[in-house]
Design a protein around this motif. Structure first.
Motif: not given
Length: 169
Positions: A104, A108, A111-112, A135-136, A139
């Motif tokens: 994770f 994520w 992506a950030l 978003d969290v 993901h």
């Protein structure tokens, strides 16, 4: 007589294959999660995959239909490919929740960093808390599904587990 010899390349291939299957399953479940959430919140589909493709590869879809198709192709390819990372994590011997949390964080976290770099999303410190939570959620759904599927595939067959138990004595 040795029933199973160590085979590093074979183990790598198996981990990659199981990871790809886990990535496909996780992308399917994440896509379903997104569809449900978008119906509830009335949010439009993200054009982030297309923005990244435009910025990195100079791809410019001619029509809205082309844009939608490219976005879906990139979404599925990207999600499936991230399954390989789950496979590599599995090779370390990490399983269950620790492996899922690491996966994770990698997915994520990338992506950030990547999406704001390509003007496909605002930096996290400029996003609404609701958008961060969504978003969290997605993901998290992805990572949990990939972890469950990978660990199930990596568990081996019932007969294999019995044989390993017998040989451990």
């Amino acid at each position: 007589m040795k029933l199973h010899e160590d085979n590093t390349l074979g183990a790598l291939g198996c981990a990659i294959g199981k990871g790809l299957l886990a990535g496909i399953a996780a992308t399917a479940v994440m896509t379903l999660s997104q569809m449900i959430e978008m119906k509830i919140t009335k949010r439009q589909a993200s054009d982030a995959p297309v923005k990244v493709a435009e910025d990195t590869a100079g791809v410019k879809p001619a029509t809205q239909e082309d844009k939608t198709r490219l976005s879906q192709e990139l979404h599925w390819s990207y999600g499936t490919a991230w399954g390989v990372a789950r496979g590599l994590i599995g090779l370390t011997g990490l399983k269950g929740l620790p492996a899922t949390l690491l996966h994770f964080g990698a997915v994520w976290g990338t992506a950030l960093i990547m999406l704001p770099k390509h003007d496909a999303a605002k930096p996290i410190n400029e996003q609404e808390s609701k958008d961060i939570a969504i978003d969290v959620l997605h993901h998290g759904v992805y990572a949990i599904t990939a972890g469950l599927v990978y660990d199930a595939l990596d568990a081996g067959s019932k007969n294999e587990r019995k044989l390993k138990k017998l040989l451990a004595c």
